[in-house]
Every structure is written in structure tokens, then in C-alpha cells.
Design a protein around this motif. Structure first.
Motif, PDB file in Angstrom:
ATOM      1  N   LEU A  23     -13.253   7.626 -15.442  1.00  0.00           N
ATOM      2  CA  LEU A  23     -12.659   6.296 -15.918  1.00  0.00           C
ATOM      3  C   LEU A  23     -12.479   4.998 -15.718  1.00  0.00           C
ATOM      4  CD1 LEU A  23     -15.709   7.987 -18.745  1.00  0.00           C
ATOM      5  CD2 LEU A  23     -16.049   6.543 -16.673  1.00  0.00           C
ATOM      6  N   MET A  24     -11.166   5.758 -16.313  1.00  0.00           N
ATOM      7  CA  MET A  24      -9.929   4.783 -16.003  1.00  0.00           C
ATOM      8  C   MET A  24      -9.821   4.103 -14.585  1.00  0.00           C
ATOM      9  SD  MET A  24      -5.863   5.396 -17.438  1.00  0.00           S
ATOM     10  CE  MET A  24      -5.992   6.884 -16.452  1.00  0.00           C
ATOM     11  N   LEU A  25      -9.893   4.886 -13.737  1.00  0.00           N
ATOM     12  CA  LEU A  25      -9.711   4.726 -12.152  1.00  0.00           C
ATOM     13  C   LEU A  25     -10.318   3.862 -11.823  1.00  0.00           C
ATOM     14  CD1 LEU A  25      -8.905   4.807  -9.364  1.00  0.00           C
ATOM     15  CD2 LEU A  25     -10.232   7.218  -9.169  1.00  0.00           C
ATOM     16  N   ARG A  26     -11.759   4.240 -12.521  1.00  0.00           N
ATOM     17  CA  ARG A  26     -13.232   3.559 -12.292  1.00  0.00           C
ATOM     18  C   ARG A  26     -13.068   2.037 -12.553  1.00  0.00           C
ATOM     19  NH1 ARG A  26     -17.882   7.472 -12.846  1.00  0.00           N
ATOM     20  NH2 ARG A  26     -17.475   8.432 -11.097  1.00  0.00           N
ATOM     21  N   SER A  27     -12.193   1.532 -14.095  1.00  0.00           N
ATOM     22  CA  SER A  27     -11.839   0.456 -14.806  1.00  0.00           C
ATOM     23  C   SER A  27     -10.567  -0.476 -13.695  1.00  0.00           C
ATOM     24  CB  SER A  27     -11.238   0.563 -16.298  1.00  0.00           C
ATOM     25  OG  SER A  27     -10.315   1.108 -16.272  1.00  0.00           O
ATOM     26  N   MET A  28     -10.087   0.537 -12.734  1.00  0.00           N
ATOM     27  CA  MET A  28      -9.579  -0.548 -12.073  1.00  0.00           C
ATOM     28  C   MET A  28     -10.165  -1.441 -10.974  1.00  0.00           C
ATOM     29  SD  MET A  28      -6.193  -0.040 -12.892  1.00  0.00           S
ATOM     30  CE  MET A  28      -7.037   0.509 -14.472  1.00  0.00           C
ATOM     31  N   GLN A  29      -9.342  -2.237 -10.253  1.00  0.00           N
ATOM     32  CA  GLN A  29      -9.343  -3.302  -9.161  1.00  0.00           C
ATOM     33  C   GLN A  29      -9.484  -2.438  -8.016  1.00  0.00           C
ATOM     34  OE1 GLN A  29     -10.251  -7.410  -8.756  1.00  0.00           O
ATOM     35  NE2 GLN A  29      -8.194  -7.486 -10.052  1.00  0.00           N
ATOM     36  N   GLN A  30     -10.990  -2.780  -6.730  1.00  0.00           N
ATOM     37  CA  GLN A  30     -10.835  -1.543  -6.233  1.00  0.00           C
ATOM     38  C   GLN A  30      -9.609  -2.450  -4.719  1.00  0.00           C
ATOM     39  OE1 GLN A  30     -14.602  -1.908  -2.705  1.00  0.00           O
ATOM     40  NE2 GLN A  30     -14.247  -0.122  -2.709  1.00  0.00           N
ATOM     41  N   ALA A  31      -8.987  -1.690  -4.652  1.00  0.00           N
ATOM     42  CA  ALA A  31      -7.603  -1.900  -3.296  1.00  0.00           C
ATOM     43  C   ALA A  31      -8.703  -2.868  -2.385  1.00  0.00           C
ATOM     44  CB  ALA A  31      -6.805  -0.776  -3.384  1.00  0.00           C
ATOM     45  N   ARG A  32      -7.396  -3.511  -1.546  1.00  0.00           N
ATOM     46  CA  ARG A  32      -8.414  -4.304  -0.463  1.00  0.00           C
ATOM     47  C   ARG A  32      -7.063  -4.645   0.362  1.00  0.00           C
ATOM     48  NH1 ARG A  32      -8.510 -10.213  -1.259  1.00  0.00           N
ATOM     49  NH2 ARG A  32      -7.770 -11.270  -3.301  1.00  0.00           N
ATOM     50  N   TYR A  33      -7.311  -5.393   1.680  1.00  0.00           N
ATOM     51  CA  TYR A  33      -6.510  -6.001   2.165  1.00  0.00           C
ATOM     52  C   TYR A  33      -6.297  -8.033   2.782  1.00  0.00           C
ATOM     53  CZ  TYR A  33      -6.212  -1.535   4.443  1.00  0.00           C
ATOM     54  OH  TYR A  33      -6.564  -0.289   4.936  1.00  0.00           O
ATOM     55  N   SER A  34      -5.288  -8.013   2.900  1.00  0.00           N
ATOM     56  CA  SER A  34      -4.898  -9.624   2.233  1.00  0.00           C
ATOM     57  C   SER A  34      -4.043  -9.786   2.724  1.00  0.00           C
ATOM     58  CB  SER A  34      -4.710  -9.672   1.060  1.00  0.00           C
ATOM     59  OG  SER A  34      -4.679 -11.168   0.247  1.00  0.00           O
ATOM     60  N   GLU A  35      -4.014 -11.354   3.664  1.00  0.00           N
ATOM     61  CA  GLU A  35      -2.853 -12.225   4.002  1.00  0.00           C
ATOM     62  C   GLU A  35      -1.941 -12.241   3.074  1.00  0.00           C
ATOM     63  OE1 GLU A  35      -5.896 -15.436   3.654  1.00  0.00           O
ATOM     64  OE2 GLU A  35      -5.668 -12.940   3.632  1.00  0.00           O
ATOM     65  N   ASN A  36      -2.170 -12.359   1.463  1.00  0.00           N
ATOM     66  CA  ASN A  36      -1.491 -12.922   0.641  1.00  0.00           C
ATOM     67  C   ASN A  36      -1.145 -11.775  -0.045  1.00  0.00           C
ATOM     68  OD1 ASN A  36      -1.491 -14.975   0.870  1.00  0.00           O
ATOM     69  ND2 ASN A  36      -3.798 -15.452  -0.416  1.00  0.00           N
ATOM     70  N   GLU A  37       1.004 -11.367  -0.247  1.00  0.00           N
ATOM     71  CA  GLU A  37       1.603 -10.228  -1.131  1.00  0.00           C
ATOM     72  C   GLU A  37       1.402 -10.671  -2.549  1.00  0.00           C
ATOM     73  OE1 GLU A  37       1.445  -7.321  -1.168  1.00  0.00           O
ATOM     74  OE2 GLU A  37       3.378  -6.790  -0.531  1.00  0.00           O
ATOM     75  N   VAL A  38      -0.421  -9.382  -3.167  1.00  0.00           N
ATOM     76  CA  VAL A  38       0.543  -9.802  -4.676  1.00  0.00           C
ATOM     77  C   VAL A  38       0.849  -8.884  -5.147  1.00  0.00           C
ATOM     78  CG1 VAL A  38      -1.410 -11.990  -4.489  1.00  0.00           C
ATOM     79  CG2 VAL A  38      -2.509  -9.068  -4.775  1.00  0.00           C
ATOM     80  N   GLY A  39       1.445  -7.700  -4.591  1.00  0.00           N
ATOM     81  CA  GLY A  39       1.908  -6.219  -5.371  1.00  0.00           C
ATOM     82  C   GLY A  39       0.504  -5.170  -5.330  1.00  0.00           C
ATOM     83  N   HIS A  40       0.916  -3.957  -5.970  1.00  0.00           N
ATOM     84  CA  HIS A  40       0.148  -2.812  -6.530  1.00  0.00           C
ATOM     85  C   HIS A  40      -0.285  -2.817  -7.658  1.00  0.00           C
ATOM     86  CE1 HIS A  40      -2.083   0.722  -5.269  1.00  0.00           C
ATOM     87  NE2 HIS A  40      -2.340   0.107  -3.430  1.00  0.00           N
ATOM     88  N   PHE A  41      -0.867  -2.661  -8.112  1.00  0.00           N
ATOM     89  CA  PHE A  41      -0.842  -2.967  -9.354  1.00  0.00           C
ATOM     90  C   PHE A  41      -0.541  -0.996 -10.358  1.00  0.00           C
ATOM     91  CE2 PHE A  41      -3.132  -1.823 -13.623  1.00  0.00           C
ATOM     92  CZ  PHE A  41      -2.040  -2.463 -14.290  1.00  0.00           C
ATOM     93  N   GLY A  42      -1.466  -0.484  -8.924  1.00  0.00           N
ATOM     94  CA  GLY A  42      -2.139   0.832  -9.317  1.00  0.00           C
ATOM     95  C   GLY A  42      -0.334   1.548  -9.189  1.00  0.00           C
ATOM     96  N   LEU A  43       0.706   1.652  -8.381  1.00  0.00           N
ATOM     97  CA  LEU A  43       1.678   2.197  -7.640  1.00  0.00           C
ATOM     98  C   LEU A  43       2.908   0.988  -8.051  1.00  0.00           C
ATOM     99  CD1 LEU A  43       1.364   2.179  -3.733  1.00  0.00           C
ATOM    100  CD2 LEU A  43       1.080   4.132  -5.009  1.00  0.00           C
ATOM    101  N   ALA A  44       2.515  -0.027  -9.444  1.00  0.00           N
ATOM    102  CA  ALA A  44       3.549  -0.381  -9.693  1.00  0.00           C
ATOM    103  C   ALA A  44       4.362  -1.134  -8.498  1.00  0.00           C
ATOM    104  CB  ALA A  44       4.176   0.006 -10.903  1.00  0.00           C
ATOM    105  N   ALA A  45       3.388  -1.247  -7.764  1.00  0.00           N
ATOM    106  CA  ALA A  45       4.820  -1.727  -5.986  1.00  0.00           C
ATOM    107  C   ALA A  45       4.844  -3.496  -6.173  1.00  0.00           C
ATOM    108  CB  ALA A  45       4.404  -1.108  -4.585  1.00  0.00           C
TER     109      ALA A  45
END
Length: 789
Positions: A528-550
Motif C-alpha cells: 500500500l505504501m508503494l501504491r501511494s507513490m506516483q508512477q515512474a515515467r519517461y521525460s525530457e526533463n530531469e526531476v530526479g527519482h524519489f524512490g531511489l533518492a537519486a
């Protein structure tokens, strides 16, 4: 100014906005400008140009141009429309959907505003279909003789509620054949309940092996065969590497390089080398098949790869992005043969920091084709396995040490790990499910994941600093409303989460995961914690990766099975070849990458949907053999109509509230629980429970369970409070009414007696006055039930 406001509201991708948001967006935040804006909005409301919603936000007047969104159908006939990710979906009643189908882009008007107090969503009516999501449909052919139609199709997707009539102008099919058809005519005023189709492809017969999976894939537009022009192009690609292709490539053929994959993998697209340097740092080389060397931009092969977007992995087969001649042949890093690669060579210190990197074109010859099982045995010190692979014993030990450094680094910065059970469905030679087993992630699997993550981050950071057009894999911060819902859920378990819905950090969620580790409810809460996250996607803009803290992330390591990785390789080719100084090429990629990112994200979602649909079908088919069998499970979610139960083999089914034959269960939305006021039986997320399998439907994938009373049941006491009696119960003189100071039952009797004597008693059905009946009932409640002798 009025026209400017109306245009702003029409162009806004939200149903309504706050006054402050509008002022900010229109540049009217100054105090004087804000006051003038408020006055103007009040005038526009009187002129029926705008409306104020129940939340105090501003929207276009309901008679203004319709809203646009994506329609999501329910098999019961109703549906929802998604306007934007930031807005709640709009409910569309069954008789308000028009001819809208699943996935259609529709126009709608709001018929009823949302009510936050009662937690009811907005309701609307579909008034137009702007863009159809369906152009073809797959189903089972049934012959009929009706006017100009030769039959009809029965569609597996129950969300498709229309009769599907087959014209006599296309292919001819036999009874019960699975076919694909082109939609010629959608529901309209003349034919509101049907669609007309033309048969275009015979997929197979109902008895064919694997036809059930094939029907699902074809229905989603996922096809296995490649077009003729693609096959012709593949036939021209050399099966061996020429000397000329080795020019300007760094040679790693004398390095100890090896692949580590699953035992059944055939498309080996990544290899590694790890060694300890004299300065105490590690050199990690991640070598990836140079697919862009063979798949050139604009070719039929490239266009087909983009159309597919990704390889699709389902229970008993793989639908590849690239033809097997490439993916399993010249692009696969098979042992003891020369292969062209793009390599990310990193020097990593003892803290896990990449202190320098080189991204290059290279040639390798892998020493061994290792499996995860073999490497895990080496980690366990298995002498027989160590003797089989002597050349990589020391490199593998160094690789393990580096993995632990990288894993610790990611954990320290806040990277999240979700404990979610994944299952593998084993099938026999006829495609029938015979067993469901949990997937295990051993140390070798986690090690390779560490190295791929390091390469993906390094490549992303490298090209971000160059300020060139690029594609990224992004994972945005979770939305506040979903975080709040999860915080509320955790509180029902007595668990607090640091942070707030508006601002939560990865380490807050890390701490929560640590505290639930080993608890019976860990798998459910982690999911359920995973489902509360947004879905990862591809983008031309770099905004980082929340789940990886990257801070930087892309996909570089799987170009055989993911198009964005292939694009990253192609961009590296371009920029290292001088395109970074060619403005025309930079402009081309600046415009092209957003389209590719959107297409790739869409195709990824389709692949995930296909995998889930096939898994759901096969699990239901597997459980058909266990009707009336009892199992122990765990409550995975709770609704007003029942609870979903997950078994140890990851099969999930619905235990409807009606299955509690002698219990009335009350649903508590805040704590997401079901509670029996009679016995105290309580079902919460994570509660253990025993069930019996009542039904399993392969077509819909639905599984129904029935409650079985057992020692697993949990009981909680409840305090029953009569409606409107809260103030009375707070009275110091228990059993008396605050207003009259009389006992409750005497007060009720007097009121009924007065009513009777005035002739107002309409419930008198016998010679006994109604107030005397009230007296008996009230006295009984006051004194308690009489004991049976």
C-alpha cells in the motif's frame, strides 16, 4: 480582462482553481490587483460566466464549453472520467456515458458538484467522443444470420458492453474461432447498442494451445510477428563482427568480463567487470550491447521498436521489442564471442561515490555466462561451483564487496525498498497453470541491480551536466492526498509516520518500513505504501527519482528490451560523434524526445496491464481446481462491500460481505475495517483469516472466497451509542433526561400518552393504547432483557 480570465480557465488542465492560484498565474498578486480581481470575479459570477464551487474555487460556468478527459469504463455500465492527475475523477452514471468506450477521449459537462463533506465525487455527463481509443477488437466468433451480418463477436473484456456485429465483407471465420476485427461503425443514434466490425485476422481456434494468452495480447494490440519489411532489414544485418567495426572502440577482450542472468534468459544485454585498484577504490565496468549500432534511426526496424516500446513478459512467453535474430543473436553478449558494446566505466571510492567515469564504445568477449543461481552458490562458498568458474572467483568477491558499499550508500541517502511478494506461475506443455511460486531475489540479483543503478545514474548525471537534450527516467514526489490516505491508514495500526502529507521525505518512509519489518502486516502495508507513490515515467526533463533518492536517473542498461535505453545509446552516438555542436540536430532531438518519452511511458503501462491481466486469468484458472477448499490468508484491503484476501501464493480474491451469513458487518472508512456489532469480529488490513474458495472465473479473472470461522479470527469490543443520545449519556444523573430530570422511559411514555389523548396516535392497531406499548418497550430497555427460565 474578462476574456483573459475565461481563456485562462479554458486552457487550465484543472476543473477549478483558487483565487490565489489565478492571481499568481495572471500576475495579479499585488494587493491592489488582487482586490480588483476579486471584484471582477464577483461580477463575472453574476453574469453567469464563472461559478464558485462548494470548495470556494472558481470554474467556468456549466454552460461554457465542455471539459475534456479520458473515460474509464466499468463492466457494470457506469464509468469515470479523468481530467488531470491533480483532480479527482468524475463519476458518470450508466445512462450518462453515451457511446463512450474504455480509454476514449470524451467531452463532458458537470451535472453535480463534488461534496467534500459527504466525500462524494463530482458527477457528469458525456456529451461527445473526441477521440476513439479502439480501432480494432478481438473476440470469439459466433455465427448468426441477421440481415447483412454473418455473426457476432464475444469480447473477453467485460467493459465492452455493446453487441459486436460482423459484416459479410471481410474474412470468413468458423464457429468459436478467435479473431481480430476492424471497427467500421461505432454506436450512434440509429444503432445505439451495437458496433459493426469487419474481420481482418484469424488468430486461432478456442482449442489451440495458449490461445487464451494470445487473445489478451492481441486485444491490447500486442502482436508477436514482425512486419515483412522489418524481417527483410534484419536479414541484411551481419551475424559476425568485421574488423572495420572495431575501429575507435576500446578493447576489453582481455578483461575478465562476465554476464549474470536468469537460467532461462537468452537476450543477454549486460555484462560487468569489477576490480580493486591500487588506491583502494573499485573499477566497475558495465558493458551494454550496442543495439543502436544495428538499429538505425528511421528504419522500419526502428519504427517497429518504437511502436512496441518494450518487450512484454507474460506467464508462458515473451513478446520481444526486437526480432530474436538480433536480441538472441548478434546483440546478445554470449560467452567467448566478440560483441560490440557501449560501456560505462566508473571509479568508485569506499563511500560508494563515483569519482570519475568514462562512457565509451568498446568490444568485449565474455569469459563466462553465469546464472544468478551459480553466483549465489559461489557467495555461499559452494566448492563445486567455485571449481567450475576459477577465473572469476576473485572478481566476484570484489563485486560483492562493491555491491555492499553501493547498497549502504543508497540506504544512507534514503532509497526505498518495498517488500512486495511477486509470483511466478508455472505452466505445463499445454499452457495450463500447475503451480504458483514466489520469486526470490538473492544476493546475486541485488548485486547486478546495484551495478545497473550505478550506471544509469552516472550516464544521466554525465549528460545533464552537458546540458544536451536527453531522456530521463523520473519518479516524482508522491501526491499529498495519497500520502495523507496512507498516513491515516498507518494510524489505524497505531503507527505514526514522520513528516506530513505536504512534505514527506524518503527517510520518513524508510523509518516506517524498518518499524513494520517482520510484522504480519508488513507485506500488505509495504504494498500500500508503494501504491501511494506516483508512477515512474519517461521525460525530457530531469526531476530526479524519489524512490531511489537519486538526483539523476535514466535507463541505459537494457536497449534490447526497452526503447528509451536504445534512444540513450543513440544520443550517446550522436553527441560523441559531434552532434552536440550541430544546432539543427539539437533542435531535432529537443522536439523528438518528448514524443518518444510519452510513447514509451504509454507502452510500458500497456505491458504492465498485459502482464497483470494474464496473471489474473492464470491464477483464476489455477484456483478452479480448489473450489470448496479452505486456505489461510491475510486481509489485503477492505471496502464497504467486503474484504480482499491474499493467500500465501499471492492469489487474491473477494470475500463479499454477504458471505458472513450470521454477522452484520459495519464498514469504518477511517480505519478501513469491517466490524460486527454482534460478536466483535473485526477485519482490518493485515488480519489473518480462513476462507473457502467458492468461485473462480478464468474469463474475468475473478475469484470469490467465503468466510470460515476459525481460531484466526480477531474480536474487538465496541461501545454502542444510540443515535441522538450522546448528550444524555454525558448527564451526571445516569438514566435521566437533562431537560426534565425524569428517567428516559417515563419521559417517552408521557410524550406518547399526550399524543394519544390529543387524538394524534396513528399507530393504534389494537384496543391497547400506543403509549402503553411504548411503556412496555421502554421499560424493557431500561431494566434490561428478562432472563429466560
Amino acid at each position: 480582462m474578462k476574456e483573459k480570465i475565461l481563456k485562462y480557465l479554458r486552457d487550465k488542465d484543472k476543473i477549478s482553481v483558487t483565487m490565489s492560484e489565478m492571481a499568481r498565474d495572471l500576475g495579479l498578486s499585488a494587493a491592489k490587483d488582487f482586490r480588483e480581481l476579486v471584484k471582477l470575479i464577483a461580477i463575472m459570477e453574476k453574469e453567469a460566466l464563472v461559478d464558485f464551487t462548494d470548495l470556494g474555487t472558481i470554474s467556468l460556468h456549466s454552460l461554457d464549453p465542455e471539459l475534456t478527459g479520458i473515460f474509464r469504463a466499468n463492466q457494470a455500465g457506469f464509468g469515470f472520467v479523468t481530467i488531470s492527475d491533480d483532480e479527482p475523477d468524475i463519476f458518470i452514471a450508466r445512462d450518462q456515458t453515451g457511446s463512450a468506450m474504455e480509454g476514449d477521449e470524451v467531452g463532458l459537462v458537470i451535472s453535480k458538484a463534488a461534496n467534500p463533506l459527504t466525500r462524494t465525487s463530482a458527477e457528469g455527463k458525456v456529451v461527445s467522443v473526441k477521440k476513439r481509443a479502439w480501432s480494432r477488437i478481438v473476440g470469439t466468433f459466433k455465427a448468426t444470420d441477421k440481415d447483412r451480418f454473418i455473426g457476432e463477436l464475444i469480447c473477453r473484456d467485460k467493459k465492452f458492453n455493446w453487441q459486436i456485429l460482423v459484416t459479410d465483407r471481410g474474412l470468413k471465420a468458423s464457429e468459436n474461432q478467435v479473431v481480430a476485427a476492424e471497427i467500421l461503425e461505432f454506436p450512434n443514434e440509429k444503432h445505439p447498442d451495437s458496433v459493426t466490425v469487419l474481420l481482418t485476422k484469424i488468430i486461432g481456434s478456442a482449442e489451440d494451445k495458449g490461445i487464451d494468452v494470445l487473445e489478451i495480447l492481441e486485444g491490447m494490440g500486442i502482436r508477436n510477428e514482425f512486419p515483412e519489411e522489418v524481417q527483410q532489414e534484419v536479414a541484411t544485418i551481419p551475424r559476425e563482427i568485421s574488423e572495420s567495426e572495431l575501429q575507435n572502440r576500446e578493447d576489453f577482450r582481455d578483461e575478465i568480463v562476465y554476464t549474470i542472468d536468469g537460467a532461462d534468459a537468452k537476450d543477454l544485454d549486460d555484462a560487468i567487470h569489477v576490480k580493486l585498484l591500487e588506491n583502494g577504490n573499485y573499477e566497475l565496468g558495465v558493458h551494454i550491447a550496442d543495439v543502436s549500432h544495428y538499429v538505425k534511426l528511421g528504419t522500419a526496424l526502428d519504427k517497429e521498436a518504437l511502436e512496441r516500446g518494450t518487450s512484454v513478459y507474460v506467464t508462458d512467453r515473451v513478446v520481444p521489442m526486437l526480432p530474436e535474430e538480433l536480441s538472441n543473436g548478434i546483440c546478445s553478449l554470449n560467452p567467448q564471442v566478440d560483441r560490440l558494446v557501449q560501456s560505462c566505466i566508473m571509479e568508485i571510492d569506499q563511500t560508494g561515490t563515483v569519482i570519475r567515469e568514462r562512457i565509451i564504445h568498446a568490444v568485449i568477449k565474455t569469459t563466462y555466462r553465469m546464472t544468478y543461481d551459480d553466483v549465489n552458490l559461489m557467495f555461499d562458498g559452494n566448492e563445486e561451483t567455485l571449481a567450475l568458474f576459477p577465473k572469476i572467483v576473485e572478481p566476484v568477491r570484489n563485486a560483492l564487496k562493491l555491491h555492499k558499499i553501493l547498497e549502504k550508500m543508497r540506504k544512507n541517502r534514503g532509497a526505498l525498498e518495498f517488500s512486495e511478494n511477486e509470483a511466478k506461475i508455472l505452466v505445463d506443455e499445454n499452457g495450463l497453470p500447475v503451480e504458483i511460486v514466489k520469486r526470490e531475489r538473492g544476493l546475486a540479483e541485488r548485486m547486478i541491480e546495484s551495478f545497473m543503478l550505478a550506471a544509469n545514474e552516472t550516464v544521466a548525471e554525465h549528460y545533464t551536466h552537458k546540458n544536451l537534450p536527453f531522456i530521463y527516467r523520473i519518479h516524482e514526489e508522491p501526491k499529498s492526498e495519497k500520502v495523507q490516505a496512507f498516513i491515516d491508514l498507518a494510524s489505524s495500526f497505531g503507527l505514526a509516520i514522520n513528516g506530513t502529507a505536504a512534505h514527506i521525505e524518503q527517510k520518513d518512509l524508510q523509518d516506517f518500513s524498518r518499524r513494520i519489518a517482520g510484522q504480519p502486516y508488513e507485506p500488505v502495508l509495504s504494498k500500500l505504501m508503494l501504491r501511494s507513490m506516483q508512477q515512474a515515467r519517461y521525460s525530457e526533463n530531469e526531476v530526479g527519482h524519489f524512490g531511489l533518492a537519486a538526483e539523476y536517473y535514466t535507463h541505459f542498461t537494457s536497449p534490447i528490451r526497452r526503447y528509451p535505453d536504445l534512444l540513450v545509446h543513440r544520443l550517446i552516438d550522436e553527441y560523441e560523434g559531434g552532434a552536440s555542436k550541430d544546432q539543427q540536430k539539437l533542435d531535432f532531438w529537443q522536439a523528438k524526445i518528448p514524443e518518444i518519452a510519452s510513447q514509451s511511458s504509454s507502452r510500458e503501462r500497456r505491458a504492465v496491464d498485459a502482464e497483470r491481466t494474464v496473471d489474473k486469468m492464470k491464477k483464476a484458472e489455477f484456483m478452479m481446481a480448489f473450489i470448496d477448499t479452505e486456505f489461510d490468508g491475510v486481509v489485503s484491503s477492505v471496502t464497504s462491500f467486503g474484504a480482499f484476501i491474499e493467500l500465501s501464493n499471492t492469489v487474491e480474491g473477494l470475500m463479499h460481505i454477504n458471505s458472513f451469513k450470521k454477522e452484520y458487518l459495519r464498514y469504518d472508512e477511517r480505519s478501513l475495517s469491517l466490524h460486527s456489532e454482534k460478536t466483535g469480529l473485526t477485519l482490518r488490513i493485515g488480519s489473518p483469516i480462513r476462507i473457502k474458495v467458492r468461485r473462480a472465473d478464468k474469463i474475468t479473472g475473478e475469484i470469490d472466497f467465503e468466510y470460515v470461522k476459525s481460531e484466526l479470527d480477531k474480536f474487538e469490543k465496541t461501545v454502542k451509542i444510540e443515535k441522538n443520545n450522546k448528550d444524555r449519556r454525558k448527564s451526571k444523573d445516569k438514566g435521566k433526561d437533562k431537560k426534565t430530570d425524569k428517567p428516559f422511559h417515563q419521559h417517552q411514555i408521557q410524550g406518547a400518552k399526550d399524543k394519544f389523548e390529543k387524538g394524534g396516535d396513528k399507530k393504534k392497531k389494537s384496543n391497547q393504547p400506543y403509549y402503553k406499548k411504548v411503556a412496555k418497550k421502554s421499560q424493557k430497555r431500561h431494566n434490561g432483557p428478562s432472563k429466560k427460565k
